[in-house]
Design a protein around this motif. Structure first.
Motif, short mmCIF file in Angstrom:
data_model
loop_
_atom_site.label_atom_id
_atom_site.label_comp_id
_atom_site.label_asym_id
_atom_site.label_seq_id
_atom_site.Cartn_x
_atom_site.Cartn_y
_atom_site.Cartn_z
N THR A 134 0.85 -1.19 0.00
CA THR A 134 0.00 0.00 0.00
C THR A 134 0.89 1.25 0.00
O THR A 134 2.10 1.15 -0.05
CB THR A 134 -0.92 0.01 1.24
N GLY A 135 0.27 2.42 0.06
CA GLY A 135 1.04 3.66 0.10
C GLY A 135 1.43 4.17 -1.27
O GLY A 135 2.18 5.13 -1.39
N LEU A 136 0.94 3.52 -2.32
CA LEU A 136 1.16 3.94 -3.70
C LEU A 136 -0.16 4.51 -4.20
O LEU A 136 -1.18 4.42 -3.51
CB LEU A 136 1.59 2.73 -4.54
N PRO A 137 -0.22 5.10 -5.39
CA PRO A 137 -1.49 5.61 -5.89
C PRO A 137 -2.60 4.54 -5.88
O PRO A 137 -3.76 4.85 -5.68
CB PRO A 137 -1.17 6.05 -7.32
N GLN A 138 -2.23 3.27 -6.08
CA GLN A 138 -3.13 2.13 -5.92
C GLN A 138 -2.33 1.02 -5.26
O GLN A 138 -1.10 0.98 -5.35
CB GLN A 138 -3.66 1.65 -7.27
N ASP A 139 -3.02 0.07 -4.60
CA ASP A 139 -2.32 -1.05 -4.00
C ASP A 139 -1.71 -1.93 -5.08
O ASP A 139 -2.29 -2.12 -6.16
CB ASP A 139 -3.26 -1.91 -3.16
N ALA A 140 -0.53 -2.46 -4.80
CA ALA A 140 0.12 -3.44 -5.68
C ALA A 140 -0.04 -4.80 -5.01
O ALA A 140 0.33 -4.98 -3.85
CB ALA A 140 1.60 -3.11 -5.85
N VAL A 141 -0.62 -5.75 -5.74
CA VAL A 141 -0.90 -7.07 -5.17
C VAL A 141 -0.39 -8.15 -6.11
O VAL A 141 -0.65 -8.12 -7.31
CB VAL A 141 -2.42 -7.27 -4.95
N GLY A 142 0.36 -9.09 -5.54
CA GLY A 142 0.82 -10.26 -6.29
C GLY A 142 0.49 -11.51 -5.50
O GLY A 142 0.51 -11.50 -4.27
#
Length: 147
Positions: A134-142
């Motif tokens: 989190t903490g980015l413009p959108q969550d990064a999920v892998g």
């Protein structure tokens, strides 16, 4: 010295020399395999777009010793000032691991960051593993399946 004694001595010397060469070859092979610069094979790479940030996550290990990921962030529009240990969550079979990640890589700031994100939580064989940042413009999920 008689001819048979000379032949026996020569046979012993050839056998000893062959054994010595074989032992030396094995020692060199072991040394080279332990001192190799090769990277461990990954368990798969996930590349996601988190708004203006491209995030590449490569699972390097998912096992009883924990989880380790190589992570790269790339953008041309915002500063990458996210505090990775606070922003990263590991979920195993849908449950938060509760284990804070440890970031070993570039410090916050700039447009490009990379490093290793490590969690100490046990990852059982066959588990579904999710890394969420989190903490980015959108969550990064892998997501991955543990071997």
């Amino acid at each position: 010295m008689t001819a048979p004694a000379t032949r026996n001595r020569r046979t012993v010397l050839v056998a000893a020399g062959t054994a010595l060469l074989l032992l030396l070859a094995v020692a060199v092979w072991i040394w080279l395999s332990r001192n190799s610069d090769t990277q461990p094979e990954s368990l798969g790479t996930r590349t996601v777009s988190a708004g203006a940030v491209d995030v590449t996550m490569t699972a390097m290990s998912l096992d009883a010793d924990g989880a380790q990921f190589q992570v790269t962030f790339d953008t041309h529009t915002i500063d990458l000032d996210t505090d990775l240990p606070d922003a990263a969550e590991l979920r195993v079979n849908g449950q938060p691991s509760g284990d804070p990640g440890v970031w070993n890589g570039d410090r916050p700031g700039g447009h490009h960051r990379e490093g290793t994100l490590t969690f100490e939580s046990d990852v059982p064989t066959g588990a579904t593993v999710e890394l969420r940042i989190t903490g980015l413009p959108q969550d990064a999920v892998g997501t991955w399946s543990a071997p």
